[in-house]
Design a protein around this motif. Sequence first.
Motif, PDB file in Angstrom:
ATOM      1  N   TYR A 275     -84.146  57.864  52.759  1.00 48.64           N
ATOM      2  CA  TYR A 275     -83.772  59.034  51.894  1.00 48.64           C
ATOM      3  C   TYR A 275     -82.727  58.368  50.948  1.00 48.64           C
ATOM      4  CZ  TYR A 275     -86.153  62.467  54.661  1.00 48.64           C
ATOM      5  OH  TYR A 275     -87.027  63.152  55.172  1.00 48.64           O
ATOM      6  N   ASP A 276     -82.429  57.154  51.000  1.00 47.59           N
ATOM      7  CA  ASP A 276     -81.548  56.328  49.871  1.00 47.59           C
ATOM      8  C   ASP A 276     -82.394  55.742  48.916  1.00 47.59           C
ATOM      9  OD1 ASP A 276     -79.419  55.347  48.436  1.00 47.59           O
ATOM     10  OD2 ASP A 276     -79.123  53.932  50.273  1.00 47.59           O
ATOM     11  N   TYR A 277     -82.574  55.993  47.601  1.00 44.81           N
ATOM     12  CA  TYR A 277     -83.246  55.447  46.881  1.00 44.81           C
ATOM     13  C   TYR A 277     -82.789  53.776  46.661  1.00 44.81           C
ATOM     14  CZ  TYR A 277     -84.996  53.596  42.212  1.00 44.81           C
ATOM     15  OH  TYR A 277     -85.633  52.758  41.417  1.00 44.81           O
ATOM     16  N   ALA A 278     -81.680  53.422  46.819  1.00 42.53           N
ATOM     17  CA  ALA A 278     -81.128  51.984  46.665  1.00 42.53           C
ATOM     18  C   ALA A 278     -81.857  51.170  47.890  1.00 42.53           C
ATOM     19  CB  ALA A 278     -79.512  51.846  46.410  1.00 42.53           C
ATOM     20  N   ALA A 279     -81.743  51.870  48.932  1.00 43.49           N
ATOM     21  CA  ALA A 279     -82.233  51.170  50.241  1.00 43.49           C
ATOM     22  C   ALA A 279     -83.835  51.000  50.040  1.00 43.49           C
ATOM     23  CB  ALA A 279     -81.926  52.146  51.387  1.00 43.49           C
ATOM     24  N   ALA A 280     -84.420  52.077  49.693  1.00 43.87           N
ATOM     25  CA  ALA A 280     -85.905  51.872  49.542  1.00 43.87           C
ATOM     26  C   ALA A 280     -86.445  50.730  48.431  1.00 43.87           C
ATOM     27  CB  ALA A 280     -86.556  53.320  48.960  1.00 43.87           C
ATOM     28  N   ARG A 281     -85.383  50.582  47.282  1.00 44.04           N
ATOM     29  CA  ARG A 281     -85.910  49.825  46.412  1.00 44.04           C
ATOM     30  C   ARG A 281     -85.512  48.316  47.038  1.00 44.04           C
ATOM     31  NH1 ARG A 281     -86.082  49.922  40.432  1.00 44.04           N
ATOM     32  NH2 ARG A 281     -85.771  47.895  39.819  1.00 44.04           N
ATOM     33  N   LYS A 282     -84.427  48.152  47.687  1.00 43.51           N
ATOM     34  CA  LYS A 282     -84.185  46.865  48.149  1.00 43.51           C
ATOM     35  C   LYS A 282     -85.108  46.465  49.159  1.00 43.51           C
ATOM     36  CE  LYS A 282     -80.293  44.243  50.455  1.00 43.51           C
ATOM     37  NZ  LYS A 282     -78.950  44.060  50.465  1.00 43.51           N
ATOM     38  N   SER A 283     -85.557  47.562  50.047  1.00 33.65           N
ATOM     39  CA  SER A 283     -86.474  47.249  50.983  1.00 33.65           C
ATOM     40  C   SER A 283     -87.912  46.788  50.239  1.00 33.65           C
ATOM     41  CB  SER A 283     -87.140  48.521  51.823  1.00 33.65           C
ATOM     42  OG  SER A 283     -85.927  48.746  52.597  1.00 33.65           O
ATOM     43  N   ALA A 284     -88.268  47.263  49.190  1.00 33.86           N
ATOM     44  CA  ALA A 284     -89.374  46.722  48.325  1.00 33.86           C
ATOM     45  C   ALA A 284     -89.209  45.247  47.824  1.00 33.86           C
ATOM     46  CB  ALA A 284     -89.616  47.781  47.091  1.00 33.86           C
TER      47      ALA A 284
ATOM     48  N   LEU B 251     -95.000  46.741  43.273  1.00 31.45           N
ATOM     49  CA  LEU B 251     -94.839  47.722  44.276  1.00 31.45           C
ATOM     50  C   LEU B 251     -94.402  48.962  43.406  1.00 31.45           C
ATOM     51  CD1 LEU B 251     -93.293  45.722  47.032  1.00 31.45           C
ATOM     52  CD2 LEU B 251     -95.631  46.102  46.960  1.00 31.45           C
ATOM     53  N   VAL B 252     -94.729  50.110  44.121  1.00 34.23           N
ATOM     54  CA  VAL B 252     -94.290  51.469  43.649  1.00 34.23           C
ATOM     55  C   VAL B 252     -93.327  51.867  44.396  1.00 34.23           C
ATOM     56  CG1 VAL B 252     -95.117  53.655  43.009  1.00 34.23           C
ATOM     57  CG2 VAL B 252     -96.568  51.770  42.365  1.00 34.23           C
ATOM     58  N   VAL B 253     -91.994  52.376  43.936  1.00 36.27           N
ATOM     59  CA  VAL B 253     -91.184  53.426  44.559  1.00 36.27           C
ATOM     60  C   VAL B 253     -91.300  54.867  43.886  1.00 36.27           C
ATOM     61  CG1 VAL B 253     -88.747  53.625  44.969  1.00 36.27           C
ATOM     62  CG2 VAL B 253     -89.585  51.465  44.732  1.00 36.27           C
ATOM     63  N   ALA B 254     -91.606  55.595  44.999  1.00 34.38           N
ATOM     64  CA  ALA B 254     -92.035  56.979  44.637  1.00 34.38           C
ATOM     65  C   ALA B 254     -91.210  57.802  45.609  1.00 34.38           C
ATOM     66  CB  ALA B 254     -93.292  57.237  44.827  1.00 34.38           C
TER      67      ALA B 254
ATOM     68  N   SER C 176    -100.581  62.391  50.382  1.00 37.63           N
ATOM     69  CA  SER C 176     -99.501  63.308  49.780  1.00 37.63           C
ATOM     70  C   SER C 176     -99.280  62.911  48.501  1.00 37.63           C
ATOM     71  CB  SER C 176     -98.270  63.085  50.693  1.00 37.63           C
ATOM     72  OG  SER C 176     -98.458  63.351  51.968  1.00 37.63           O
ATOM     73  N   LYS C 177     -98.362  64.094  47.874  1.00 41.08           N
ATOM     74  CA  LYS C 177     -98.132  63.816  46.394  1.00 41.08           C
ATOM     75  C   LYS C 177     -96.859  63.242  46.335  1.00 41.08           C
ATOM     76  CE  LYS C 177     -97.523  66.959  42.170  1.00 41.08           C
ATOM     77  NZ  LYS C 177     -97.476  68.274  41.983  1.00 41.08           N
ATOM     78  N   TYR C 178     -96.738  62.224  45.460  1.00 45.78           N
ATOM     79  CA  TYR C 178     -95.571  61.231  45.231  1.00 45.78           C
ATOM     80  C   TYR C 178     -95.414  61.285  43.696  1.00 45.78           C
ATOM     81  CZ  TYR C 178     -96.062  59.922  49.946  1.00 45.78           C
ATOM     82  OH  TYR C 178     -96.222  59.826  51.472  1.00 45.78           O
ATOM     83  N   THR C 179     -94.110  61.339  43.295  1.00 48.06           N
ATOM     84  CA  THR C 179     -93.555  61.082  41.954  1.00 48.06           C
ATOM     85  C   THR C 179     -92.966  59.875  41.751  1.00 48.06           C
ATOM     86  OG1 THR C 179     -93.028  63.393  41.647  1.00 48.06           O
ATOM     87  CG2 THR C 179     -92.166  61.885  40.058  1.00 48.06           C
ATOM     88  N   VAL C 180     -93.617  58.928  40.880  1.00 43.16           N
ATOM     89  CA  VAL C 180     -93.175  57.583  40.510  1.00 43.16           C
ATOM     90  C   VAL C 180     -92.035  57.406  39.821  1.00 43.16           C
ATOM     91  CG1 VAL C 180     -93.907  55.200  39.500  1.00 43.16           C
ATOM     92  CG2 VAL C 180     -95.743  56.760  40.460  1.00 43.16           C
ATOM     93  N   LEU C 181     -91.186  56.699  40.749  1.00 46.34           N
ATOM     94  CA  LEU C 181     -89.675  56.310  40.167  1.00 46.34           C
ATOM     95  C   LEU C 181     -89.367  54.963  39.681  1.00 46.34           C
ATOM     96  CD1 LEU C 181     -87.602  58.208  42.792  1.00 46.34           C
ATOM     97  CD2 LEU C 181     -88.533  59.087  40.605  1.00 46.34           C
ATOM     98  N   ALA C 182     -90.311  53.850  39.988  1.00 44.31           N
ATOM     99  CA  ALA C 182     -89.967  52.667  39.655  1.00 44.31           C
ATOM    100  C   ALA C 182     -91.285  51.791  39.863  1.00 44.31           C
ATOM    101  CB  ALA C 182     -88.836  52.076  40.195  1.00 44.31           C
ATOM    102  N   ARG C 183     -91.497  50.909  39.163  1.00 43.02           N
ATOM    103  CA  ARG C 183     -92.618  49.950  39.523  1.00 43.02           C
ATOM    104  C   ARG C 183     -91.959  48.314  39.479  1.00 43.02           C
ATOM    105  NH1 ARG C 183     -97.703  51.821  38.894  1.00 43.02           N
ATOM    106  NH2 ARG C 183     -97.879  53.810  38.010  1.00 43.02           N
ATOM    107  N   LEU C 184     -91.813  47.854  40.623  1.00 39.11           N
ATOM    108  CA  LEU C 184     -91.431  46.387  40.879  1.00 39.11           C
ATOM    109  C   LEU C 184     -92.418  45.388  40.694  1.00 39.11           C
ATOM    110  CD1 LEU C 184     -88.979  47.610  43.907  1.00 39.11           C
ATOM    111  CD2 LEU C 184     -88.507  47.830  41.294  1.00 39.11           C
TER     112      LEU C 184
END
Length: 84
Positions: free
Chosen positions: A22-31, A44-47, A76-84
């Motif tokens: 539920y934390d964008y920074a944590a999800a991005r770091k995991s990616a 990879l895609v962060v959505a 499920s429907k997702y909105t793309v926020l970043a591509r890494l």
Amino acid sequence: MEAILMDETIFFNPGDAIAKDYDYAAARKSAEVFKVHNAIDHGLVVAQDEHGQFVVFDPQEAAALTPEEAAKLPASKYTVLARL
């Protein structure tokens, strides 16, 4: 000139997520950690899903499915926020 941002909506099987948070920074770091530890040279895609959870997907995994396999999976429907 002003940049125009457009939402991009994608459909993925939630079970294919590499990471969820539920934390964008944590999800991005995991990616980023996943890419390093798995020697991935593609993106990879962060959505974000409709519940506000940030999710990381590998689009090459989804692309490897045949249309028949993809049709059988719940999406499920997702909105793309970043591509890494």
